[in-house]
Design a protein around this motif. Structure first.
Motif, PDB file in Angstrom:
ATOM      1  N   PHE A  10      -1.923  14.284  12.523  1.00 11.56           N
ATOM      2  CA  PHE A  10      -1.914  13.618  11.219  1.00 11.56           C
ATOM      3  C   PHE A  10      -3.212  12.841  10.990  1.00 11.56           C
ATOM      4  CE2 PHE A  10       2.602  13.893  12.430  1.00 11.56           C
ATOM      5  CZ  PHE A  10       3.090  14.601  11.354  1.00 11.56           C
ATOM      6  N   LEU A  11      -3.711  12.227  12.060  1.00 10.69           N
ATOM      7  CA  LEU A  11      -4.932  11.414  11.942  1.00 10.69           C
ATOM      8  C   LEU A  11      -5.669  11.423  13.272  1.00 10.69           C
ATOM      9  CD1 LEU A  11      -6.560   9.440  10.088  1.00 10.69           C
ATOM     10  CD2 LEU A  11      -5.307   7.574  11.199  1.00 10.69           C
ATOM     11  N   GLU A  13      -9.088   9.478  14.121  1.00 14.02           N
ATOM     12  CA  GLU A  13     -10.104   8.608  13.525  1.00 14.02           C
ATOM     13  C   GLU A  13     -10.919   7.892  14.599  1.00 14.02           C
ATOM     14  OE1 GLU A  13     -12.446   7.837  11.463  1.00 14.02           O
ATOM     15  OE2 GLU A  13     -10.957   7.810   9.830  1.00 14.02           O
ATOM     16  N   ASP A  27     -10.874   8.885   1.414  1.00 10.59           N
ATOM     17  CA  ASP A  27      -9.839   9.905   1.240  1.00 10.59           C
ATOM     18  C   ASP A  27      -8.426   9.326   1.289  1.00 10.59           C
ATOM     19  OD1 ASP A  27      -9.520   9.293   3.898  1.00 10.59           O
ATOM     20  OD2 ASP A  27      -9.856  11.331   4.650  1.00 10.59           O
ATOM     21  N   SER A  29      -6.867   7.943   3.777  1.00 10.64           N
ATOM     22  CA  SER A  29      -6.131   8.098   5.044  1.00 10.64           C
ATOM     23  C   SER A  29      -5.845   6.755   5.713  1.00 10.64           C
ATOM     24  CB  SER A  29      -6.893   9.019   6.000  1.00 10.64           C
ATOM     25  OG  SER A  29      -8.192   8.518   6.260  1.00 10.64           O
ATOM     26  N   TRP A  30      -6.640   5.731   5.390  1.00  8.25           N
ATOM     27  CA  TRP A  30      -6.370   4.383   5.875  1.00  8.25           C
ATOM     28  C   TRP A  30      -6.987   3.366   4.913  1.00  8.25           C
ATOM     29  CZ3 TRP A  30     -10.917   1.791   6.824  1.00  8.25           C
ATOM     30  CH2 TRP A  30     -12.032   2.536   7.204  1.00  8.25           C
ATOM     31  N   THR A  66      -2.771   2.743   8.103  1.00  9.80           N
ATOM     32  CA  THR A  66      -2.890   4.135   7.682  1.00  9.80           C
ATOM     33  C   THR A  66      -2.075   4.385   6.424  1.00  9.80           C
ATOM     34  OG1 THR A  66      -0.946   5.006   8.871  1.00  9.80           O
ATOM     35  CG2 THR A  66      -3.027   4.826  10.112  1.00  9.80           C
ATOM     36  N   GLN A  67      -2.350   5.519   5.798  1.00  8.00           N
ATOM     37  CA  GLN A  67      -1.489   5.985   4.730  1.00  8.00           C
ATOM     38  C   GLN A  67      -0.126   6.345   5.315  1.00  8.00           C
ATOM     39  OE1 GLN A  67      -3.771   9.888   4.155  1.00  8.00           O
ATOM     40  NE2 GLN A  67      -1.668  10.558   3.822  1.00  8.00           N
ATOM     41  N   PHE A  69       2.498   9.035   6.344  1.00  7.98           N
ATOM     42  CA  PHE A  69       2.533  10.458   6.680  1.00  7.98           C
ATOM     43  C   PHE A  69       3.986  10.947   6.718  1.00  7.98           C
ATOM     44  CE2 PHE A  69      -1.295   8.791   8.796  1.00  7.98           C
ATOM     45  CZ  PHE A  69      -2.259   9.624   8.253  1.00  7.98           C
TER      46      PHE A  69
END
Length: 195
Positions: A10-11, A13, A27, A29-30, A66-67, A69
């Protein structure tokens, strides 16, 4: 979603693609939320050629998150991250790692990681270097949150190498039988059944 039994990421980073001073990835994502009136910094930093997300002279809680998921089709969701500190941190300085498996409705904070924290915080004082991990998680939507707090410009807390993965569940397929023919509720597969 990934193929059945396949581990999906999922991530992943490491902050290497960002410039010093960046506070968001672009984007979604966080995200990062510094305390109001931040006297120091809470941003991507270049430390001896290695990019990290760091905080110094924060004075209050600063949050990296984070976003959300979608993990509803996954089991054994796992995460790993690295937290380091530099300077003479006191017991009132800390880093907390928390996660939600229900889209942020509730968060579970990891306390006293490897005896480097206490009953309220993941890491406190001079823990130097710690890789915090968790596995076997499941739910609907996953969010990872890191909270940092220190109070002087000579104290730094740094986040790096964040990874979130999950294993795709086996699909549940239901069949209906009518007049000697079996077919899936969804999909295009049809089976002939002798009765």
């Amino acid at each position: 979603r990934g193929a059945v039994g396949q581990t999906s990421t999922f991530l992943d980073e490491g902050f290497e693609e960002y410039d010093q001073g960046d506070t968001s990835p672009g984007d979604g994502s966080w995200s990062s939320t510094p305390p109001q009136g931040l006297p120091g910094y809470f941003e991507v930093r270049n430390v001896s050629g290695d990019k990290v997300f760091g905080g110094s002279n924060l004075d209050a809680d600063a949050i990296w998150e984070t976003q959300s998921f979608d993990i509803s089709s996954y089991s054994d969701v796992s995460f790993s991250l690295n937290l380091t500190e530099e300077g003479d941190l006191e017991d009132t300085d800390y880093a907390d790692v928390a996660y939600s498996t229900n889209g942020g409705a509730t968060f579970e904070t990891i306390t006293d990681w490897n005896d480097k924290g206490d009953g309220s915080h993941t890491l406190v004082g001079n823990w130097t270097d710690a890789t915090v991990t968790q596995s076997g998680l499941s739910g609907t939507s996953f969010i990872l949150r890191v909270t940092m707090k220190n109070n002087t410009g000579s104290e730094d807390i740094r986040l790096d190498d964040v990874e979130i993965t999950g294993q795709a569940n086996d699909p549940v397929v239901q069949f209906s039988v009518d007049n000697g023919t079996a077919s899936e509720d969804e999909g295009s597969t049809a089976l002939a059944v002798e009765i």
